[in-house]
Scaffold this motif. Structure first.
Motif, short mmCIF file in Angstrom:
data_model
loop_
_atom_site.label_atom_id
_atom_site.label_comp_id
_atom_site.label_asym_id
_atom_site.label_seq_id
_atom_site.Cartn_x
_atom_site.Cartn_y
_atom_site.Cartn_z
N CYS A 1 72.52 36.86 9.04
CA CYS A 1 72.19 35.54 8.49
C CYS A 1 71.04 35.63 7.47
O CYS A 1 71.06 34.94 6.45
N ASP B 1 72.63 30.78 17.54
CA ASP B 1 73.88 31.46 17.89
C ASP B 1 73.85 32.02 19.31
O ASP B 1 74.91 32.24 19.92
N SER C 1 76.46 29.87 15.65
CA SER C 1 76.06 29.87 14.24
C SER C 1 76.93 28.95 13.40
O SER C 1 76.49 28.45 12.36
N GLY C 2 78.17 28.73 13.83
CA GLY C 2 79.08 27.87 13.07
C GLY C 2 78.59 26.45 12.95
O GLY C 2 78.96 25.74 11.99
N TYR D 1 79.48 33.67 8.74
CA TYR D 1 80.02 33.09 9.97
C TYR D 1 81.08 34.00 10.59
O TYR D 1 81.08 34.24 11.80
#
Length: 350
Positions: free
Chosen positions: A227, A250, A257-258, A284
């Motif tokens: 990320c 996440d 994380s989505g 992602y």
């Protein structure tokens, strides 16, 4: 019935009783003993420090326990205070800038509505009028139905916090008592007729706990790295902070994380920033691949269970026990497998 068939029936009974017993234990017994289990783990972690102080300075174990526990509480309190202060400042800043963000969001919604009108071939403003008309109804629902529920739950939350303080005090006293008389407690456990059986299970669970923490640490590091790199690639000024923040989010199975990357990528698409959207979507996908391939392999291999079974245990755990099921599921699986293996070996020896 042959001897082999008789053993199969016995094993079936053992499996059914084990699964049922583990479920009852995790669902009903664990909440009752959880404070004392946590107290034991903290006491075990502080015990070497207390013994060192006792050996080098002749400090009484109880006093050493109080000093060690006070230092631990001070460190944790310092971290939580700073995190809370940082969070509070960011919330205040967000509230101050909320009208600006609302104005920007309204602009995005208007553009989205206009795009929907053109795509559907209907009169411009139709979708916008529909959304804003129904938005008033949503506000009424929030005022009349949701707000009273939030108020009621706030009272329940306050009551729960008072109960939590009481449990915390019990845990602190338990930690001091466990450290003070740890030798006597250990001797009593070793002399128990169930020591061998209990030790077999607890040693497996201890190994699983260490494996789980190491796995989550590795996953947090890798996902934060992905990320952070993606934030650098899209020239975000807060790349490191945002990357680590998404990595922490996440770690929670219900969030993931989505929750951040996908809406962010969609917004970039509407802004026609294809490059940034592609980077965020790729990040992602990378996070998901890590979660679904690397995590089960790391965790499953270290506890001697196939990755697919670990994932199944996490899924079933979340379904049965809610948020903490992602941990309780694998714990239950290790308990079941350990007990069944021991029962099978004993039936084989019989």
């Amino acid at each position: 019935m042959t001897f082999k068939d008789n053993n199969k029936v016995k094993m079936l009974g053992v499996v059914m009783l084990t699964v049922f017993g583990v479920y009852i234990g995790l669902e009903y017994m664990l909440p009752l003993f959880a404070p004392f289990i946590i107290a034991y783990l903290i006491a075990a972690a502080l015990s070497p420090v207390v013994k060192f102080l006792n050996r080098t300075t002749r400090l009484p174990k109880l006093l050493g326990a109080i000093i060690s526990l006070s230092l631990l509480i001070a460190v944790i309190g310092f971290i939580l205070y700073n995190l809370g202060d940082m969070l509070l400042n960011q919330v205040v800043a967000l509230l101050k800038n909320f009208p600006i963000y609302l104005s920007v969001l309204t602009g995005y919604i208007d553009k989205l509505c206009e795009g929907c009108d053109k795509c559907l071939g209907i009169k411009l403003g139709t979708v916008q009028n529909f959304i804003y008309t129904n938005f008033d109804g949503v506000l009424v629902i929030i005022k009349n139905k949701i707000m009273p529920v939030i108020t009621t739950r706030s009272i329940n939350l306050l009551i729960g916090m008072l109960g939590f303080i009481g449990i915390l005090l019990i845990m602190l006293v338990s930690i001091l008592l466990l450290i003070k008389d740890d030798e006597q407690y250990r001797e009593g456990v070793r002399n128990s007729v169930f020591y061998k059986d209990i030790h077999l299970v607890t040693s497996k669970l201890s190994g699983m706990g260490i494996a789980y923490l190491k796995t989550q640490g590795i996953m947090l590091l890798l996902i934060s790295l992905i990320c952070t790199v993606s934030m650098f690639l899209i020239h975000n000024k807060y790349a490191l902070l945002v990357g680590i923040g998404i990595g922490v989010v996440d770690a929670f199975p219900i969030l993931g994380s989505g929750m951040i990357l996908i809406p962010w990528a969609v917004i970039n698409l509407f802004q026609k920033d294809i490059y940034s959207a592609a980077i965020l979507f790729t990040a992602y996908v990378g996070c998901q691949l890590l979660r679904q391939t690397v995590e089960p392999k790391l965790f499953g291999n270290r506890i001697g269970i196939k990755p697919v079974y670990t994932m199944m245990a996490m899924y079933v755990g979340v379904k049965l026990f809610g948020f903490f099921g992602f941990l309780l599921g694998p714990v239950g699986l290790v308990l079941i497998v350990t007990i069944i293996k021991e029962a099978r070996s004993r039936l084989g020896d019989a």
